[in-house]
Design a protein around this motif. Structure first.
Motif, short mmCIF file in Angstrom:
data_model
loop_
_atom_site.label_atom_id
_atom_site.label_comp_id
_atom_site.label_asym_id
_atom_site.label_seq_id
_atom_site.Cartn_x
_atom_site.Cartn_y
_atom_site.Cartn_z
N GLN A 70 -3.15 3.04 -5.02
CA GLN A 70 -3.78 4.28 -4.27
C GLN A 70 -3.44 5.48 -4.93
O GLN A 70 -4.01 6.52 -4.93
CB GLN A 70 -3.60 4.20 -2.83
N VAL A 113 -7.24 -0.33 0.81
CA VAL A 113 -6.88 -0.94 -0.59
C VAL A 113 -7.64 -2.02 -0.97
O VAL A 113 -7.97 -2.82 -0.37
CB VAL A 113 -5.21 -1.10 -0.59
N ARG A 130 -9.16 3.65 -4.35
CA ARG A 130 -9.23 3.81 -2.95
C ARG A 130 -10.36 3.06 -2.42
O ARG A 130 -11.71 3.13 -2.80
CB ARG A 130 -9.65 5.11 -2.59
N ALA A 132 0.69 -1.23 -0.09
CA ALA A 132 0.02 0.03 -0.05
C ALA A 132 0.83 1.19 -0.07
O ALA A 132 1.89 1.19 0.71
CB ALA A 132 -0.82 -0.06 1.36
#
Length: 456
Positions: free
Chosen positions: A184, A170, A208, A163
């Protein structure tokens, strides 16, 4: 005969031309029929007096695709001041199935969920397609502004091993038997590419998995990312952002004038210097508690009203966000800087030699060289200065109690020399939604993805 678009017809009065498009509307009168044909550029009125052709048109539903050859004549009451007469009409496909709502009306009467369920036809409506034209023009302005400043466009992976931002939700997926995630943000990669090109940008999707079901959130949106090196601090980033916004609006004005007119949108001006307030001052202006760690939507709206009243600006920078609310790669405020608000603990903060030490993780420095840009009372951009020394990354992760393993390859790159750098990211759909004044960001996204919607 070569096909022309509707916007070219005013220059072709007296000539025979061929146009093609969709049946937008039919007005069948007793002795004459008016066919309104829609193409990518606009509308054309076709006058039909031949009884046989009129009868054929009566059987063709709206959205059927036609080719029309006729003579261009002036008529001030017609779209664009011209119309086609003596037409020859050819059907280019099967008669269309009528859409579940009227596309010829000035506004779509269907609810937004119904429009999104039938996006392939709803987007044909002039108001929906106008928003997408504005979006495209904004991206063109974004690229043109940065290209003129020697930035290089890059393309980074959207499937990643870790992430980008700790704490944010995530989307996980199986990658040949290994865990992976949808990106993201291109944050890590665009920082590393500063070490290659010094100045980079990207236009691409980000994902997201945050469970927000609001009018301003999407699970997938288009992010306009910028990162560049050899900066003094975040104020250089803010200055670049100001120029980029001005360039985007100039691109919209140049490329999407008709779309703006369709929606009745007047573009805002970007001040030569966008007004700026420190986070602590923003809390006071918004009437928030002094110990609030972040700005709520109501606070942002209050700040937007304040910026408009006090500065005549649709834009407002809020700087010096708390380190605790920013990612680990955020640079802390220097002692003595306008962003620094002493809390009594100064050990480990940046020295004259330039190291930030443990302060990078929030120890000793309460506030950051990070900022948000509010546009008409809504957060539009997040940005700031990043850490650029390998030792500072190790200290930042240690101070937050975060393991280095998930980001080891990213952190290791800073052993090989990186300049002071920073950047920002603009949410395209949110920018267009604030620009056009729609109530829901989904109205300016072609095929939005959110908490509930995965089709069409």
């Amino acid at each position: 005969m070569r096909r022309v678009l509707s916007t070219s017809l005013p220059t072709l009065v007296g000539q025979s031309v061929t146009i093609a498009g969709w049946v937008h509307r039919r007005r069948l009168l007793k002795s004459v029929a008016f066919l309104i044909l829609r193409d990518a550029a606009g509308l054309t009125q076709v006058v039909v007096t031949d009884p046989e052709l009129r009868a054929r048109l009566a059987e063709l539903p709206e959205e059927t695709v036609l080719e029309v050859t006729g003579e261009v004549t002036a008529n001030e009451t017609a779209p664009a001041g011209v119309e086609l007469v003596k037409p020859d009409v050819r059907v280019l496909g099967e008669p269309a199935v009528a859409p579940p709502f009227d596309l010829y009306r000035p506004a779509l009467a269907a609810t937004l969920p119904t429009q999104l369920d039938h996006a392939s036809v709803a987007l044909r409506h002039p108001t929906r397609s106008a928003a997408l034209r504005i979006s495209a023009a904004a991206v063109a302005g974004f690229r043109a502004t940065l290209d003129a400043r020697d930035f290089v466009e890059v393309h980074t992976p959207k499937v990643v091993a870790s992430a980008t931002e700790s704490g944010a939700n995530v989307f996980a997926l199986d990658y040949f038997g290994r865990p992976a995630y949808l990106a993201q943000s291109p944050q890590f990669y665009k920082q590393l590419m500063v070490g290659v090109f010094e100045r980079v940008y990207e236009v691409g999707p980000v994902f997201r998995a945050e469970p927000h079901d609001t009018a301003r959130h999407l699970a997938q949106y288009t992010s306009l990312d910028v990162e560049f090196g050899f900066i003094a601090d975040h104020r250089d980033v803010m200055a670049m952002l100001r120029d980029v916004l001005a360039g985007m609006l100039a691109g919209v004005a140049e490329r999407a004038g008709r779309a703006l007119a369709t929606l009745g949108v007047e573009l805002p001006s970007v001040p030569a210097e966008i007004p700026s307030v420190h986070f602590t001052e923003a809390l006071r202006i918004a009437g928030a508690e002094v110990d609030e760690p972040d700005l709520a939507p109501a606070h942002e709206r209050a700040l937007g009203e304040w910026a408009r009243t006090e500065h005549g600006s649709d834009f407002l920078f809020v700087t010096g966000y708390p380190m605790a609310k920013r990612p680990f790669y955020t640079h802390p405020a220097r002692p003595g800087s306008i962003e620094h608000r002493p809390t009594g603990a100064e050990s480990g903060v940046e020295s004259a030699a330039g190291g930030v030490g443990a302060a990078a993780g929030g120890v000793g420095a309460a506030y950051s060289n990070g900022f948000d840009l509010l546009f008409r009372g809504v957060e539009l951009v997040t940005g700031g200065q990043r850490l650029h020394r390998h030792s500072d990354y190790l200290a930042a992760l240690a101070a937050r109690g975060e393991p280095i393993e998930p980001v080891a390859a990213y952190v290791a790159a800073f052993q090989h020399g990186m300049p002071p750098h920073g950047g920002f990211a603009i949410g395209l759909e949110r920018f267009v939604s604030r620009l056009t004044g729609v109530a829901n960001v989904r109205e300016v996204a072609a095929f939005p993805r959110d908490l509930h919607r995965l089709t069409p």
